[in-house]
Write a protein that holds these residues in place. Structure first.
Motif, PDB file in Angstrom:
ATOM      1  N   LYS A  49       0.826  -1.209   0.000  1.00 58.72           N
ATOM      2  CA  LYS A  49       0.000   0.000   0.000  1.00 58.72           C
ATOM      3  C   LYS A  49       0.859   1.256   0.000  1.00 58.72           C
ATOM      4  O   LYS A  49       0.587   2.218  -0.725  1.00 58.72           O
ATOM      5  N   LEU A  50       1.905   1.259   0.829  1.00 61.49           N
ATOM      6  CA  LEU A  50       2.755   2.444   0.947  1.00 61.49           C
ATOM      7  C   LEU A  50       3.538   2.703  -0.334  1.00 61.49           C
ATOM      8  O   LEU A  50       3.699   3.853  -0.761  1.00 61.49           O
ATOM      9  N   ILE A  51       4.046   1.627  -0.961  1.00 61.99           N
ATOM     10  CA  ILE A  51       4.798   1.797  -2.203  1.00 61.99           C
ATOM     11  C   ILE A  51       3.903   2.378  -3.293  1.00 61.99           C
ATOM     12  O   ILE A  51       4.298   3.282  -4.038  1.00 61.99           O
ATOM     13  N   ALA A  52       2.676   1.862  -3.387  1.00 56.55           N
ATOM     14  CA  ALA A  52       1.733   2.386  -4.376  1.00 56.55           C
ATOM     15  C   ALA A  52       1.375   3.840  -4.073  1.00 56.55           C
ATOM     16  O   ALA A  52       1.291   4.676  -4.985  1.00 56.55           O
ATOM     17  N   ARG A  53       1.184   4.143  -2.805  1.00 53.42           N
ATOM     18  CA  ARG A  53       0.820   5.517  -2.425  1.00 53.42           C
ATOM     19  C   ARG A  53       1.961   6.490  -2.724  1.00 53.42           C
ATOM     20  O   ARG A  53       1.733   7.601  -3.215  1.00 53.42           O
ATOM     21  N   CYS A  54       3.200   6.079  -2.428  1.00 52.94           N
ATOM     22  CA  CYS A  54       4.342   6.971  -2.643  1.00 52.94           C
ATOM     23  C   CYS A  54       4.583   7.246  -4.122  1.00 52.94           C
ATOM     24  O   CYS A  54       5.213   8.253  -4.469  1.00 52.94           O
ATOM     25  N   ARG A  55       4.105   6.383  -4.990  1.00 53.79           N
ATOM     26  CA  ARG A  55       4.278   6.585  -6.427  1.00 53.79           C
ATOM     27  C   ARG A  55       3.133   7.375  -7.043  1.00 53.79           C
ATOM     28  O   ARG A  55       3.185   7.712  -8.224  1.00 53.79           O
ATOM     29  N   ASP A  92       4.776   9.834   4.107  1.00 51.37           N
ATOM     30  CA  ASP A  92       4.494   8.490   3.594  1.00 51.37           C
ATOM     31  C   ASP A  92       5.785   7.783   3.181  1.00 51.37           C
ATOM     32  O   ASP A  92       5.982   6.602   3.473  1.00 51.37           O
ATOM     33  N   ARG A  93       6.670   8.511   2.512  1.00 49.34           N
ATOM     34  CA  ARG A  93       7.930   7.907   2.078  1.00 49.34           C
ATOM     35  C   ARG A  93       8.828   7.564   3.268  1.00 49.34           C
ATOM     36  O   ARG A  93       9.531   6.549   3.257  1.00 49.34           O
ATOM     37  N   THR A 139      11.086   3.263   6.638  1.00 44.43           N
ATOM     38  CA  THR A 139      11.266   2.676   7.964  1.00 44.43           C
ATOM     39  C   THR A 139      10.719   1.254   8.016  1.00 44.43           C
ATOM     40  O   THR A 139      11.370   0.333   8.530  1.00 44.43           O
ATOM     41  N   LEU A 140       9.513   1.062   7.473  1.00 49.64           N
ATOM     42  CA  LEU A 140       8.917  -0.271   7.473  1.00 49.64           C
ATOM     43  C   LEU A 140       9.718  -1.224   6.597  1.00 49.64           C
ATOM     44  O   LEU A 140       9.918  -2.390   6.964  1.00 49.64           O
ATOM     45  N   LEU A 141      10.215  -0.733   5.457  1.00 47.17           N
ATOM     46  CA  LEU A 141      11.005  -1.585   4.566  1.00 47.17           C
ATOM     47  C   LEU A 141      12.278  -2.062   5.265  1.00 47.17           C
ATOM     48  O   LEU A 141      12.625  -3.244   5.192  1.00 47.17           O
ATOM     49  N   ARG A 142      12.972  -1.154   5.962  1.00 46.14           N
ATOM     50  CA  ARG A 142      14.177  -1.557   6.691  1.00 46.14           C
ATOM     51  C   ARG A 142      13.850  -2.586   7.764  1.00 46.14           C
ATOM     52  O   ARG A 142      14.598  -3.546   7.983  1.00 46.14           O
ATOM     53  N   THR A 143      12.725  -2.399   8.444  1.00 40.22           N
ATOM     54  CA  THR A 143      12.351  -3.322   9.515  1.00 40.22           C
ATOM     55  C   THR A 143      12.036  -4.713   8.986  1.00 40.22           C
ATOM     56  O   THR A 143      12.534  -5.724   9.504  1.00 40.22           O
ATOM     57  N   ASN A 187       9.241  17.951   9.667  1.00 37.52           N
ATOM     58  CA  ASN A 187       8.103  18.267  10.530  1.00 37.52           C
ATOM     59  C   ASN A 187       8.533  18.037  11.978  1.00 37.52           C
ATOM     60  O   ASN A 187       9.716  18.003  12.274  1.00 37.52           O
ATOM     61  N   MET A 188       7.579  17.854  12.860  1.00 38.21           N
ATOM     62  CA  MET A 188       7.876  17.732  14.280  1.00 38.21           C
ATOM     63  C   MET A 188       8.652  16.457  14.626  1.00 38.21           C
ATOM     64  O   MET A 188       9.292  16.391  15.674  1.00 38.21           O
ATOM     65  N   ASP A 189       8.624  15.445  13.744  1.00 34.81           N
ATOM     66  CA  ASP A 189       9.229  14.151  14.074  1.00 34.81           C
ATOM     67  C   ASP A 189      10.307  13.710  13.100  1.00 34.81           C
ATOM     68  O   ASP A 189      11.147  12.878  13.459  1.00 34.81           O
ATOM     69  N   PHE A 190      10.300  14.213  11.869  1.00 37.92           N
ATOM     70  CA  PHE A 190      11.216  13.721  10.844  1.00 37.92           C
ATOM     71  C   PHE A 190      12.212  14.802  10.415  1.00 37.92           C
ATOM     72  O   PHE A 190      11.878  15.989  10.377  1.00 37.92           O
TER      73      PHE A 190
END
Length: 316
Positions: free
Chosen positions: A108-114, A122-123, A128-132, A192-195
């Motif tokens: 879902k995330l890969i499709a959304r980022c494209r 989102d990216r 982060t999820l891909l590395r995990t 942003n506040m976290d990244f």
């Protein structure tokens, strides 16, 4: 999105679940003897080289360190193989659930980022999820595969189809190169506040033009280290092969000052030679500011009775 972060948190528990029985198995001589056939093949594999492994298998194994699509293809292949053979291979159900859930979230995330509506956040979550998930595959799943191979449950071909080398096998890469002397320059900006976004570039001389110089020749890896303002406490350490990196700062970073540095590596075991170390600070959120105001009000409210009592005692 809540399930995504729960997935990342649950990752920690899998390490002990798999590593303990794996080393216990190897520590028992009877187990090694009973798995004599598999162990003999494993030891014999120590003499194997890339020339004895089919090109298709080599390409599959190398995709773990390739592009996002290549890594996802390997993950998809692994999950499909394990799901089809779970009863025969006795793969841990909890780990399979994590991999299956992670694959769905990643798709879902890969499709959304494209798409046109994919955001920077989102990216960052995708990366982060891909590395995990890939880390799960290259550590926990790989350890499980070797353990099952030693026990005679998996064959050499099974391990290769999962995308892993056997102990002692190599991919035919060149011999290790000397460490690089090139220094890395870090450019950091707050998303942003976290990244934060970290750009790694080759350091230049003092009077050089402010242009991008990329990475030194032959270098494909860098390490990013974030320290607290005291210069001693390490907050984050991340290895990367990308010039641009989105990093999520740990909880409690709002309103604090940090030091960031990076070093180019030709091998993960090289001693890092860090370049310039700029500082940056994370912004405070509205909740942080409101909490500060409330604390000051509470301190003032608590101090008033003490002051009144002090004045009364002086008057007496």
């Amino acid at each position: 999105m809540e399930t995504l972060f729960q997935l990342l948190i649950r990752t920690v528990g899998i390490v002990s679940d798999l590593s303990i029985p794996f080393f216990a198995f190897l520590a028992d001589p009877e187990n090694l003897l009973s798995a004599g056939g598999g162990l003999s093949l494993a030891l014999a594999a120590g003499n194997a080289t890339y020339s004895s492994i089919p090109d298709g298998v080599l390409a599959n194994i190398r995709r773990w360190h390739g592009s996002i699509d290549a890594k996802f293809d390997n993950l998809d292949n692994l999950v499909n193989l394990v799901t089809a053979s779970q009863t025969k291979w006795n793969f841990p159900q909890a780990l399979l659930d994590q991999l299956t859930s992670g694959r769905s979230e990643l798709a879902k995330l890969i499709a959304r980022c494209r798409s046109n509506y994919g955001s920077t956040a989102d990216r960052a979550v995708r990366n982060t999820l891909l590395r995990t998930i890939i880390g799960l595959c290259l550590n926990q799943v790989k350890s499980w595969a070797h353990m099952q191979y030693f026990a005679g449950v998996l064959t050499m071909d099974d391990v290769h189809l999962l995308g892993f080398f056997l102990p002692g096998e190599t991919g035919g890469r060149r011999a290790r190169q000397e460490a690089t002397d090139a220094l890395a320059e870090v450019k950091v900006s707050v998303i942003n506040m976290d990244f934060i976004r970290v750009v790694i570039d080759q350091a230049t001389t003092e009077n050089a033009a402010l242009t991008a110089h990329g990475w030194p020749t032959g270098v494909r890896l860098a390490v990013i280290v974030i320290m607290a303002a005291d210069g001693k406490t390490e907050v984050c350490r991340q290895y990367t092969s990308r010039l641009h990196n989105d990093i999520r700062m740990p909880d409690g970073s709002h309103g604090k000052l940090f030091i960031i540095k990076a070093a180019f590596l030709k091998h993960v075991e090289d001693v890092p030679k860090f370049g310039p170390e700029p500082t940056f600070s994370m912004p405070l959120t509205t909740e942080d500011l409101a909490g500060t105001v409330n604390r000051r009000r509470q301190e003032t409210s608590d101090a008033q009775p003490r002051e009144v009592e002090h004045n009364r005692q002086e008057a007496e």
